[in-house]
Design a protein around this motif. Structure first.
Motif, PDB file in Angstrom:
ATOM      1  N   ALA A 137     -12.649 -37.910   3.391  1.00 59.44           N
ATOM      2  CA  ALA A 137     -13.900 -38.646   3.555  1.00 59.44           C
ATOM      3  C   ALA A 137     -15.098 -37.693   3.568  1.00 59.44           C
ATOM      4  N   ARG A 138     -14.985 -36.583   4.292  1.00 59.14           N
ATOM      5  CA  ARG A 138     -16.094 -35.611   4.319  1.00 59.14           C
ATOM      6  C   ARG A 138     -16.363 -35.044   2.935  1.00 59.14           C
ATOM      7  N   THR A 139     -15.291 -34.771   2.195  1.00 56.77           N
ATOM      8  CA  THR A 139     -15.476 -34.221   0.847  1.00 56.77           C
ATOM      9  C   THR A 139     -16.213 -35.203  -0.045  1.00 56.77           C
ATOM     10  N   VAL A 140     -15.859 -36.481   0.059  1.00 58.96           N
ATOM     11  CA  VAL A 140     -16.536 -37.495  -0.763  1.00 58.96           C
ATOM     12  C   VAL A 140     -18.022 -37.559  -0.408  1.00 58.96           C
ATOM     13  N   VAL A 141     -18.323 -37.546   0.897  1.00 60.31           N
ATOM     14  CA  VAL A 141     -19.718 -37.680   1.313  1.00 60.31           C
ATOM     15  C   VAL A 141     -20.518 -36.423   0.991  1.00 60.31           C
ATOM     16  N   GLU A 142     -19.955 -35.241   1.279  1.00 63.88           N
ATOM     17  CA  GLU A 142     -20.707 -34.001   1.155  1.00 63.88           C
ATOM     18  C   GLU A 142     -20.724 -33.432  -0.263  1.00 63.88           C
ATOM     19  N   ARG A 143     -19.665 -33.672  -1.036  1.00 61.22           N
ATOM     20  CA  ARG A 143     -19.564 -32.997  -2.336  1.00 61.22           C
ATOM     21  C   ARG A 143     -19.436 -33.929  -3.523  1.00 61.22           C
ATOM     22  N   LEU A 144     -19.470 -35.247  -3.238  1.00 64.86           N
ATOM     23  CA  LEU A 144     -19.287 -36.152  -4.376  1.00 64.86           C
ATOM     24  C   LEU A 144     -20.384 -37.211  -4.401  1.00 64.86           C
ATOM     25  N   THR A 145     -20.229 -38.265  -3.634  1.00 68.08           N
ATOM     26  CA  THR A 145     -21.150 -39.399  -3.760  1.00 68.08           C
ATOM     27  C   THR A 145     -22.296 -39.366  -2.758  1.00 68.08           C
ATOM     28  N   GLY A 146     -22.084 -38.690  -1.616  1.00 69.88           N
ATOM     29  CA  GLY A 146     -23.104 -38.717  -0.579  1.00 69.88           C
ATOM     30  C   GLY A 146     -23.200 -40.053   0.126  1.00 69.88           C
ATOM     31  N   ASP A 147     -22.290 -40.956  -0.140  1.00 71.62           N
ATOM     32  CA  ASP A 147     -22.347 -42.312   0.419  1.00 71.62           C
ATOM     33  C   ASP A 147     -21.013 -42.623   1.098  1.00 71.62           C
ATOM     34  N   PRO A 148     -20.994 -42.964   2.393  1.00 75.01           N
ATOM     35  CA  PRO A 148     -19.741 -43.263   3.086  1.00 75.01           C
ATOM     36  C   PRO A 148     -19.224 -44.679   2.861  1.00 75.01           C
ATOM     37  N   THR A 149     -19.940 -45.462   2.069  1.00 71.37           N
ATOM     38  CA  THR A 149     -19.509 -46.847   1.840  1.00 71.37           C
ATOM     39  C   THR A 149     -18.102 -46.887   1.240  1.00 71.37           C
ATOM     40  N   GLY A 150     -17.248 -47.721   1.821  1.00 69.97           N
ATOM     41  CA  GLY A 150     -15.887 -47.865   1.307  1.00 69.97           C
ATOM     42  C   GLY A 150     -14.883 -46.905   1.906  1.00 69.97           C
ATOM     43  N   LEU A 151     -15.330 -45.928   2.666  1.00 72.83           N
ATOM     44  CA  LEU A 151     -14.420 -44.981   3.298  1.00 72.83           C
ATOM     45  C   LEU A 151     -13.962 -45.527   4.651  1.00 72.83           C
ATOM     46  N   VAL A 152     -12.779 -45.127   5.091  1.00 72.01           N
ATOM     47  CA  VAL A 152     -12.202 -45.689   6.314  1.00 72.01           C
ATOM     48  C   VAL A 152     -11.735 -44.572   7.234  1.00 72.01           C
ATOM     49  N   ARG A 153     -11.504 -44.936   8.499  1.00 63.18           N
ATOM     50  CA  ARG A 153     -10.951 -44.005   9.477  1.00 63.18           C
ATOM     51  C   ARG A 153     -10.189 -44.802  10.527  1.00 63.18           C
ATOM     52  N   LEU A 154      -9.358 -44.113  11.304  1.00 60.34           N
ATOM     53  CA  LEU A 154      -8.631 -44.771  12.378  1.00 60.34           C
ATOM     54  C   LEU A 154      -9.589 -45.203  13.480  1.00 60.34           C
ATOM     55  N   GLY A 155      -9.186 -46.238  14.220  1.00 57.50           N
ATOM     56  CA  GLY A 155     -10.046 -46.744  15.280  1.00 57.50           C
ATOM     57  C   GLY A 155     -10.230 -45.740  16.402  1.00 57.50           C
ATOM     58  N   ALA A 187     -22.670 -36.688 -20.091  1.00 54.38           N
ATOM     59  CA  ALA A 187     -21.497 -37.093 -19.302  1.00 54.38           C
ATOM     60  C   ALA A 187     -21.031 -35.952 -18.403  1.00 54.38           C
ATOM     61  N   ALA A 188     -20.999 -34.719 -18.945  1.00 55.66           N
ATOM     62  CA  ALA A 188     -20.550 -33.578 -18.150  1.00 55.66           C
ATOM     63  C   ALA A 188     -21.502 -33.324 -16.999  1.00 55.66           C
ATOM     64  N   THR A 189     -22.792 -33.453 -17.228  1.00 58.00           N
ATOM     65  CA  THR A 189     -23.781 -33.229 -16.172  1.00 58.00           C
ATOM     66  C   THR A 189     -23.628 -34.282 -15.068  1.00 58.00           C
ATOM     67  N   ALA A 190     -23.389 -35.526 -15.489  1.00 53.89           N
ATOM     68  CA  ALA A 190     -23.223 -36.599 -14.502  1.00 53.89           C
ATOM     69  C   ALA A 190     -22.027 -36.343 -13.591  1.00 53.89           C
ATOM     70  N   LEU A 191     -20.971 -35.707 -14.098  1.00 49.97           N
ATOM     71  CA  LEU A 191     -19.758 -35.470 -13.306  1.00 49.97           C
ATOM     72  C   LEU A 191     -19.849 -34.213 -12.443  1.00 49.97           C
ATOM     73  N   ARG A 192     -20.796 -33.309 -12.715  1.00 52.60           N
ATOM     74  CA  ARG A 192     -20.845 -32.101 -11.895  1.00 52.60           C
ATOM     75  C   ARG A 192     -22.097 -32.016 -11.028  1.00 52.60           C
ATOM     76  N   THR A 193     -22.961 -32.993 -11.118  1.00 53.37           N
ATOM     77  CA  THR A 193     -24.183 -32.998 -10.324  1.00 53.37           C
ATOM     78  C   THR A 193     -23.964 -33.834  -9.070  1.00 53.37           C
ATOM     79  N   VAL A 194     -24.223 -33.244  -7.905  1.00 58.59           N
ATOM     80  CA  VAL A 194     -24.056 -33.933  -6.628  1.00 58.59           C
ATOM     81  C   VAL A 194     -25.414 -34.507  -6.213  1.00 58.59           C
ATOM     82  N   PRO A 195     -25.450 -35.764  -5.757  1.00 58.56           N
ATOM     83  CA  PRO A 195     -24.324 -36.707  -5.651  1.00 58.56           C
ATOM     84  C   PRO A 195     -23.942 -37.282  -7.013  1.00 58.56           C
ATOM     85  N   VAL A 196     -22.685 -37.624  -7.149  1.00 61.83           N
ATOM     86  CA  VAL A 196     -22.161 -38.165  -8.405  1.00 61.83           C
ATOM     87  C   VAL A 196     -22.174 -39.680  -8.329  1.00 61.83           C
TER      88      VAL A 196
END
Length: 470
Positions: free
Chosen positions: A280-298, A392-401
């Protein structure tokens, strides 16, 4: 007039029939005592059939006494077995054997009735028709006529009827015992384990013992009306207490190993949960910057004071150290159930939170495959194709994606490659025939591979997601 030999033959037959009846009665008495026991403890249909069998036995004993009296009087008239008798003595014995009984014999019990053979007549005291000088015999069992014949008539049939009643009760009990034997054996083994564990009064064991006693009493008192369904609850109770005591025994014999296994389980859950959080941290910090759709234990699953797995297990360890192994046995079962559910939830967080990373990697792989195709087509230097690739290549390597936008650009790049006309065929040598097969417009080598590559995801260029609160 009967001869002396006829008289001796008739006397020998009477002795033989009386002895056979004695043997049969002794056998039936022993069997009835073993099968029926105390008839006052029998119930229902079994009690009714036992009463019929007992009545039949009583009737047979009455006949046996009467026949024995007749035999005694005949032997007294005959004298010593080895002595010769004169004609006058033989006539007296013959006349006595032909006499009807002084009192009409009582009929057999109604439910065990065995009609008298026709040759013995239909009225009490009636001699068989056609009596001649020789002593007549009845057709049933070749019995002598007269008092002895009438007293012995029907005894074999009644004995067989009594034997059948006893056999029915025995067969019913045996069938029920076959159903109960495994449960009874298991309950005895469970009882022995509880004695070793110093818990002979375990409530579940006490209840199973009572159920087994009630089932055994029912089988003894009324096997003819007891059904396998009546024994089902007893078998279930014995199986349940056996499972419970097996858990208690494992805990008692291997308390340290059970607690160590629980500790290992907790470490595994922690590891999987951490993997899901890292994704989840990797997605938020290095990919989309958005926690929407991510889950965690209660919250509190690990260290909650009441239901957290760590404090709960610590309490069980402390109980084991204090010798409260029964508390540990019950508690570990519940702890493991919650732990398994928590592990499944943790594994789901890993799957859900890693999905955006997998989607990005799939798009990168697809873009690389399409670039290789462009190289085979000689289009890498084309300004239009090169621009599409770079976007397309720029879109996949530019954060947030923006994964949706990146997928659209990869799809556009693939579509552009599909629309490139094929190069003209090379001219054939003059001496060689010209190939008649020409590719259709828009068909180039590697199209099927590109088409397959574009089907990554849900088939429409988009991956499906399940959004949950982070």
């Amino acid at each position: 007039m009967a001869s002396r030999r006829d008289v001796d033959d008739a006397l020998a037959l009477l002795r033989s029939e009386t002895a056979a009846l004695s043997t049969s009665l002794l056998e039936l008495d022993a069997t009835a005592e073993q099968v029926l026991g105390d008839v006052t403890r029998l119930r229902g249909r079994t009690a009714a059939r036992a009463a019929v069998a007992r009545a039949g036995l009583g009737w047979l004993w009455d006949r046996h006494r009467a026949v024995s009296e007749v035999l005694g009087r005949v032997e007294a008239l005959r004298g010593l077995p080895d002595s010769r008798i004169g004609a006058r003595q033989a006539a007296r014995v013959d006349a006595f054997l032909r006499e009807p009984p002084s009192h009409p014999p009582t009929p057999p019990p109604g439910e065990l009735s065995a009609p008298l053979p026709r040759e013995l007549g239909s009225a009490p005291g009636q001699l068989p028709a056609g009596a001649t000088d020789r002593l007549p015999r009845s057709a049933a069992g070749n019995l002598p006529a007269g008092a002895a014949g009438r007293l012995l008539a029907g005894t074999r049939e009644i004995a067989e009827a009594v034997r059948a009643e006893l056999a029915a009760v025995t067969a019913a009990r045996a069938a029920h015992h076959r159903i109960l034997v495994d449960a009874a054996r298991g309950l005895a083994e469970t009882d022995a384990v509880c004695a070793r564990l110093a818990i002979p009064d375990l409530p579940e064991l006490v209840a199973a013992r009572a159920a087994m006693g009630a089932a055994a009493a029912a089988v003894t008192a009324n096997p003819l009306e007891t059904t396998p369904d009546d024994l089902g609850p007893t078998i279930a109770a014995a199986a349940q207490v056996g499972e419970l005591v097996a858990v208690l025994r494992r805990t008692f014999d291997g308390l340290d190993a059970e607690l160590a296994a629980a500790e290992d389980m907790l470490h595994r859950i922690v590891s999987v949960a951490q993997e899901g959080e890292r994704a989840a941290r990797t997605v938020v910090e290095r990919l989309t910057g958005d926690p929407t759709g991510l889950v965690r234990l209660g919250d509190g699953w690990f260290d909650g004071p009441r239901s957290g797995l760590r404090p709960w297990l610590d309490r069980l360890v402390a109980a084991g150290a204090a010798g409260e192994w029964r508390l540990v046995a019950h508690g570990l079962g519940a702890w493991h159930r919650v732990a398994r559910e928590t592990l499944a939830a943790a594994e789901e967080t890993v799957t859900t939170n890693s999905a955006p990373l997998r989607r990005r990697d799939e798009l990168r792989g697809l873009l690389g495959a399409l670039r290789a195709k462009a190289g085979r087509l000689g289009q890498l230097e084309s300004p239009h194709i090169g621009e599409l690739y770079e976007r397309a290549a720029t879109a996949l390597r530019t954060v947030p994606v923006d994964l949706d936008a990146a997928q659209a650009l990869v799809t556009a790049f693939g579509d552009a490659l599909l629309n490139i006309p094929p190069p003209p065929p090379a001219p054939a040598p003059a001496s060689a025939p010209v190939a008649a097969s020409v590719s259709a417009p828009g068909e180039v080598a590697g199209v099927s591979a590109v088409s397959a590559a574009r089907q990554v995801g849900d088939g429409g260029g988009h991956a499906a997601w399940t959004e949950e609160r982070w």
